[in-house]
Write a protein that holds these residues in place. Structure first.
Motif, PDB file in Angstrom:
ATOM      1  N   ARG A 122      19.777  -3.076-103.791  1.00 31.37           N
ATOM      2  CA  ARG A 122      20.587  -2.648-104.508  1.00 31.37           C
ATOM      3  C   ARG A 122      20.378  -2.693-105.915  1.00 31.37           C
ATOM      4  O   ARG A 122      20.881  -1.764-106.731  1.00 31.37           O
ATOM      5  N   GLU A 172      17.413  -2.084-107.117  1.00 33.27           N
ATOM      6  CA  GLU A 172      16.447  -0.949-107.155  1.00 33.27           C
ATOM      7  C   GLU A 172      17.416   0.466-107.230  1.00 33.27           C
ATOM      8  O   GLU A 172      17.007   1.322-108.083  1.00 33.27           O
ATOM      9  N   THR A 173      18.347   0.531-106.246  1.00 28.84           N
ATOM     10  CA  THR A 173      19.353   1.589-106.543  1.00 28.84           C
ATOM     11  C   THR A 173      19.688   1.764-107.825  1.00 28.84           C
ATOM     12  O   THR A 173      19.989   2.966-108.517  1.00 28.84           O
ATOM     13  N   ARG A 191      17.744   3.374-110.471  1.00 28.20           N
ATOM     14  CA  ARG A 191      17.296   4.711-110.246  1.00 28.20           C
ATOM     15  C   ARG A 191      18.245   5.503-111.174  1.00 28.20           C
ATOM     16  O   ARG A 191      17.690   6.662-111.729  1.00 28.20           O
ATOM     17  N   SER A 223      14.409  13.099-104.187  1.00 28.14           N
ATOM     18  CA  SER A 223      15.901  12.519-103.991  1.00 28.14           C
ATOM     19  C   SER A 223      16.653  12.890-102.893  1.00 28.14           C
ATOM     20  O   SER A 223      17.318  12.363-102.205  1.00 28.14           O
ATOM     21  N   ASP A 225      15.330  11.425 -99.918  1.00 26.37           N
ATOM     22  CA  ASP A 225      15.619   9.811 -99.637  1.00 26.37           C
ATOM     23  C   ASP A 225      17.286   9.920 -99.285  1.00 26.37           C
ATOM     24  O   ASP A 225      17.725   9.081 -98.526  1.00 26.37           O
ATOM     25  N   ARG A 246      24.159   3.008-101.305  1.00 20.43           N
ATOM     26  CA  ARG A 246      22.812   3.916-101.545  1.00 20.43           C
ATOM     27  C   ARG A 246      23.030   5.239-101.412  1.00 20.43           C
ATOM     28  O   ARG A 246      22.686   6.423-102.099  1.00 20.43           O
ATOM     29  N   SER A 267      25.018   6.861-104.166  1.00 16.44           N
ATOM     30  CA  SER A 267      24.268   6.706-105.544  1.00 16.44           C
ATOM     31  C   SER A 267      23.448   7.906-105.412  1.00 16.44           C
ATOM     32  O   SER A 267      23.293   8.545-106.411  1.00 16.44           O
ATOM     33  N   LEU A 268      22.632   8.269-104.228  1.00 13.23           N
ATOM     34  CA  LEU A 268      21.785   9.099-104.035  1.00 13.23           C
ATOM     35  C   LEU A 268      22.572  10.700-104.189  1.00 13.23           C
ATOM     36  O   LEU A 268      21.892  11.681-104.626  1.00 13.23           O
ATOM     37  N   GLU A 278      23.131  11.412-107.585  1.00 10.92           N
ATOM     38  CA  GLU A 278      21.895  11.567-108.347  1.00 10.92           C
ATOM     39  C   GLU A 278      21.195  12.997-108.132  1.00 10.92           C
ATOM     40  O   GLU A 278      21.010  13.750-109.033  1.00 10.92           O
TER      41      GLU A 278
END
Length: 1013
Positions: A234, A236-237, A240, A276, A279, A339, A342-343, A346
């Motif tokens: 979390r 690491e997320t 980003r 991205s 991911d 995640r 968030s991605l 992103e």
């Protein structure tokens, strides 16, 4: 107290400078002995301080780092006060000796003693030793001793406080053991004890229980390790997001630098965006897969043990581990959702930055990226993948929302909330489908009622209400669905409206419903139901027209939706550019299909034209063969262009300036045609027919005009007996008297008073004795005279009316030429409760008035003499169309000429009618008097004109009193005016003739002798 360290160091360096810089033998040495070491200021300045020196100073200042022990900075114990005092004395003596050693020797004092001079005192061997030492190390030691001395010289209480404060900071800075770490240590210790107990168990059953406890403890430790790993993932997320911010900064720099840097940044950004997306795809796979890394609890090995055996500890531990596994799996699922979200954010941000950077690329790269090139195809595939990932993610969100909606678990939607949402929707749909079956019949019934009312009023054109209802008949279906759509979107909860699937569905619905409404509205206008000029017959052509409009509308909506949804989901990139490119080419097959549908109708319409141009003749000559399709295309474009021009001309006529320009051009055209068509054979209209067009002749029917609302208001006041003082102001001929007569006809208790210069308050009192609900005073301006004291009668009448206005409405009709005089003499607003200025009539209303008067007079005027010479073979339909154009143009010319005054329009109309030998009435060019006859009148004659206009009908004495001219001068002007036709006399009273009223009013306004209301 020793001097501060900085002062000591500077003094030492300055004092030692002569010694360190000198190359001659030192003092105290033999002349032949050389210096063992040569020191420079550079050696001293570049020497570094001892690391302990700033640490000692930080200890004194209270800022020493917590990890440093103060005792390590000193050579004596800090808790030994006697040793500290001895050390302070020793350091003080060393610093004093060093200070004297580096000080230059003093010159011997001059004495008057005879013999040899006294020798300088010797500083000892310390100076010589200093010359032989390393100056950097020497001064490091001096600085350290000076810093320590400052600490030694503090009082015992101050030193103790500093040491205690530092110890407290060290205690605070020490890392504390977290609850999780402490719990992990306890679990590990408990596991060790369980394993040890299993080894020491006396029976297999006891050993099984202790082994199960140890296994559960190990499983709990594994779960805790996974939760720690989830927390790191979390974090690491969250990190980003900083990378995304870095890309945003890099994109700004690339845009500012120029195309080369922007091209390189674009390629790097695409690689990052591709990673991205990979991911996000992996995160969505994990979200869909549902597999968990958290181990399962497994079967209970203690289930078969006897119930009397003590297994409470193992079962309690199993319950705790089971709860920990459930929490870990929920945490894992939340991490996967977080995640993925968030991605998604992103890739959207990076894609938005990519699109912003697209405008800064070099032209070649931008064209290659957005065109049909290998790079463009690659970018289109990437955008398609971007779109699929967004839809895939929101599919998972929608599925989760539906599961939460129907689940009874925590976080689900309650049955009560579902009922609150669904019940209004069910009621709405029920009411919609119930009313949908009855709307058509209700509108048809309303259309029949309005059409019957128009026929009863003998309207030449449908009323506004009827035209609007006919348009509504063809557009009510999409309007009903639009109403349903907005109601549903309003009733849905906010979390449902936030779903992308519903947002996309709403976008499609909005565009579809709006397109359907536009298609039906255009079809209604084209069919003539709205009174449009692009009227096309119904039947087969109407069905084909609607079919064509639907084809065009659906094509436009489809392409527009592709652009809107594409721009919203993936931005205005390559796919967006491709869709725009396709839009231009999509028009070609649509146009060809429309030509194929309308091919026969185009030829039929052109064939019905009696007078054909060479192009139209060529089109009709190629109805068959390989040229027929091209001919049909040209014919369709020709017909569409002609219809569009007619439609544009009709819409342009809605602007007053355009109508006035058209009226002026029409007048010039009529004058030109009149010069080539002499009208001597037409005699002016006279007799009873001529009198029926007189502006003052009462009319038995009220026509729709701008005074409709005022008529309804006055009638309502009369019926409710609400008293008031009201003034109606309008120029002569605008319909004041007709308005009062209409009110009197609608109100049985109304009374009309015709005013003249002898009317006063006594006349009003006689009328008011019957207590009518409304008293209508026509020509109220007759009670006003243009002289000193000329408002006395009017003031008396106003005072009486105001005293009797509790339950009676008094309406004063006043000429607009006198109203400015009254406003200047009296403040008009306190005098009257309401002031109404009658507005000019519109050209359509003037046309209805002329048509009604023609019907009463029993004549049908013909416009043949105003037509250009028509070519041979013209059909009757074309002739009637030309006549209709002349009729509409003539009405517009009358409207512009008279300024919308219906009385002046009737006067100009009847003057322009003429009869031929067969008693057929024709319309001649506009017959107006020559205004140049009054342009050169002297000022006195203009004053007489103004007095007659304001006081009409008036006498010679009244005009002489108002103009202060002699009576014989007034008589002379009036005789001249009557001879020229300016004036007309009735019963010894004079007024402006109707034919000259417009010209006189314009002249006086232009000469600023007449004000405007």
């Amino acid at each position: 107290m020793a001097r501060p360290f900085l002062r000591v160091a500077i003094a030492q360096i300055v004092g030692a400078a002569p010694l360190l810089l000198s190359t001659s033998p030192a003092v105290g040495q033999d002349a032949g002995e050389s210096t063992t070491a040569t020191l420079t200021l550079a050696d001293v300045s570049t020497a570094r301080s001892d690391p302990k020196t700033p640490q000692v100073r930080a200890l004194i200042a209270g800022t020493l780092a917590p990890e440093i022990d103060p005792q390590s900075l000193f050579d004596v114990a800090l808790d030994d006060e006697a040793a500290l005092q001895v050390e302070a004395a020793r350091v003080r003596a060393i610093l004093r000796a060093a200070d004297e050693a580096v000080r230059p020797p003093e010159a011997p004092p001059k004495t008057r003693t005879r013999g040899r001079p006294a020798s300088a005192p010797d500083a000892g061997g310390l100076r010589a030793e200093l010359a032989a030492l390393n100056p950097g190390l020497w001064f490091q030691r001096l600085e350290l001793d000076q810093a320590r001395l400052q600490f030694y010289q503090l009082s015992a209480e101050q030193r103790a406080d500093l040491l205690q404060a530092h110890a407290a900071r060290r205690q605070v800075a020490q890392p504390t053991e977290t609850a999780e770490e402490r719990r992990a240590l306890e679990i590990e210790a408990e596991r060790e004890r369980a394993l040890q107990a299993a080894k020491e168990a006396r029976s297999e059953t006891e050993r099984l229980v202790t082994a199960e406890i140890a296994s559960l403890i190990a499983l709990e430790m594994q779960v805790r390790a996974l939760r720690d790993e989830f927390q790191r993932a979390r974090e690491e997320t969250a990190l980003r997001r900083d990378v995304v911010l870095g890309w945003q900064r890099r994109v700004r720099e690339g845009e500012a630098t120029g195309p080369p840097e922007a091209d390189a940044t674009y390629d790097a950004l695409r690689r990052a965006l591709r990673a991205s997306r990979d991911d996000l795809s992996a995160a969505l796979d994990a979200l869909v897969d549902g597999a968990s890394r958290v181990p399962a609890l497994g079967p209970d090995p203690l289930a078969d043990l006897p119930p009397d055996f003590p297994t409470e500890a193992a079962r309690e531990r199993r319950t705790v581990v089971e709860r920990a596994i459930l929490e870990a799996r929920a945490d894992e699922r939340a991490l996967q959702v977080e995640r993925a979200a968030s991605l998604l954010d992103e890739i959207n941000v990076l894609n938005r930055e990519r699109l912003n950077l697209l405008l800064s690329l070099s032209p070649d790269k931008r064209e290659a990226t957005t065109g049909f090139t290998p790079a463009g195809w690659d970018q289109a595939r990437a955008e398609a993948r971007h779109l699929s990932l967004i839809l895939w993610y929101h599919q998972q969100v929608a599925t989760a929302w539906v599961n939460k909606l129907i689940s009874g678990k925590r976080g689900g939607v309650s049955l009560w909330r579902i009922t609150v949402v669904l019940l209004p929707l069910l009621l709405l749909f029920g009411a919609f489908f119930w009313g949908k079956r009855r709307t058509q019949a209700l509108l048809i019934w309303g259309e029949a009622r309005l059409a019957a009312a128009d026929r009863a009023e003998q309207r030449s054109r449908p009323s506004v209400g009827l035209r609007a209802l006919r348009i509504l008949l063809k557009t009510h279906r999409p309007l009903e669905w639009i109403f349903l759509f907005f109601c549903v979107s309003w009733l849905l909860p906010k979390d449902a409206r936030d779903l992308l699937e519903l947002q996309l569905l709403f976008s499609v619905a909005r565009w579809t419903l709006a397109g359907s409404l536009v298609i039906n509205f255009v079809n209604a206008l084209a069919s003539g139901d709205g009174g449009a000029v692009l009227s096309l017959e119904d039947g087969q052509s109407g069905k084909l027209r609607l079919r064509s409009l639907r084809l065009v509308g659906r094509t436009v909506i489809t392409l527009a939706l592709a652009l809107v949804l594409g721009a919203r989901l993936v931005g205005e990139g390559t796919i967006y550019s491709w869709v725009i490119f396709v839009c231009w080419f999509a028009a070609i097959p649509v146009f060809l299909l429309l030509v194929r549908w309308w091919r026969g109708d185009v030829f039929d319409r052109l064939d019905r034209l009696r007078k054909k141009t060479p192009l139209q003749a060529w089109i009709l000559a190629n109805r068959s063969g390989w040229k027929s399709f091209a001919a049909a295309m040209i014919g369709a474009v020709l017909l569409f262009t002609t219809g569009a021009l007619k439609f544009g001309r009709a819409r342009l006529s809605g602007f007053e300036l355009a109508r006035r320009i058209h009226a002026y051009l029409f007048k010039r055209e009529i004058e030109r045609i009149g010069e080539g068509h002499p009208h001597e054979e037409l005699a002016p209209l006279n007799g009873e027919a001529f009198e029926k067009f007189h502006p003052e002749r009462p009319f038995d029917r009220w026509l729709s005009c701008p005074a409709d609302e005022l008529l309804e208001g006055l009638t309502d006041r009369a019926s409710t007996r609400r008293g008031a003082l009201i003034v109606v102001v309008a120029p002569r001929g605008m319909g004041k008297s007709s308005l009062l007569r209409a009110v009197a006809l609608r109100s049985s208790e109304a009374k009309i008073v015709e005013c003249h210069d002898q009317t006063g308050a006594s006349d009003l009192q006689a009328v008011a004795e019957a207590s009518p609900s409304i008293i209508l005073i026509d020509n109220a301006h007759s009670m006003i005279q243009a002289r000193v004291g000329g408002l006395a009668k009017f003031d008396q009448a106003m005072a009486f009316a105001r005293a009797h206005s509790n339950r009676t409405t008094w309406v004063f009709a006043m000429d607009a030429s006198v109203w400015p005089l009254l406003k200047r003499a009296r403040d008009a607003r306190p005098m009257f409760d309401e002031t109404h200025l009658l507005s000019p009539w519109r050209e359509g209303q003037l046309g209805a008035l002329i048509a009604a008067r023609c019907q009463v007079a029993g004549i049908v005027p013909r416009y043949d003499s105003l037509l250009d010479k028509l070519p041979a073979g013209v059909s009757e339909d074309e002739r009637q169309e030309a006549v209709e154009v002349k009729r509409v143009g003539y009405e517009r010319m009358l409207w512009d000429h008279t300024g919308g005054n219906p009385g002046l329009a009737l006067e100009a109309w009847r003057a322009s009618l003429g009869e031929d030998a067969g008693s057929v009435v024709h319309v001649r060019p506009l017959q107006v008097p020559d205004a140049s006859k009054i342009e050169h009148l002297p000022d006195s004659s203009l004053f007489v004109l103004r007095a007659v206009l304001q006081l009409a009908p008036t006498t010679v004495e009244t005009v002489a009193e108002a103009t202060r001219l002699r009576a014989d001068e007034v008589v002379q002007d009036l005789r001249f005016g009557e001879a020229q036709g300016f004036y007309e006399s009735r019963s010894g009273r004079v007024r402006i003739a109707w034919a000259w009223l417009r010209a006189v009013t314009r002249l006086l306004e232009r000469r600023h002798l007449l004000g405007t209301p």
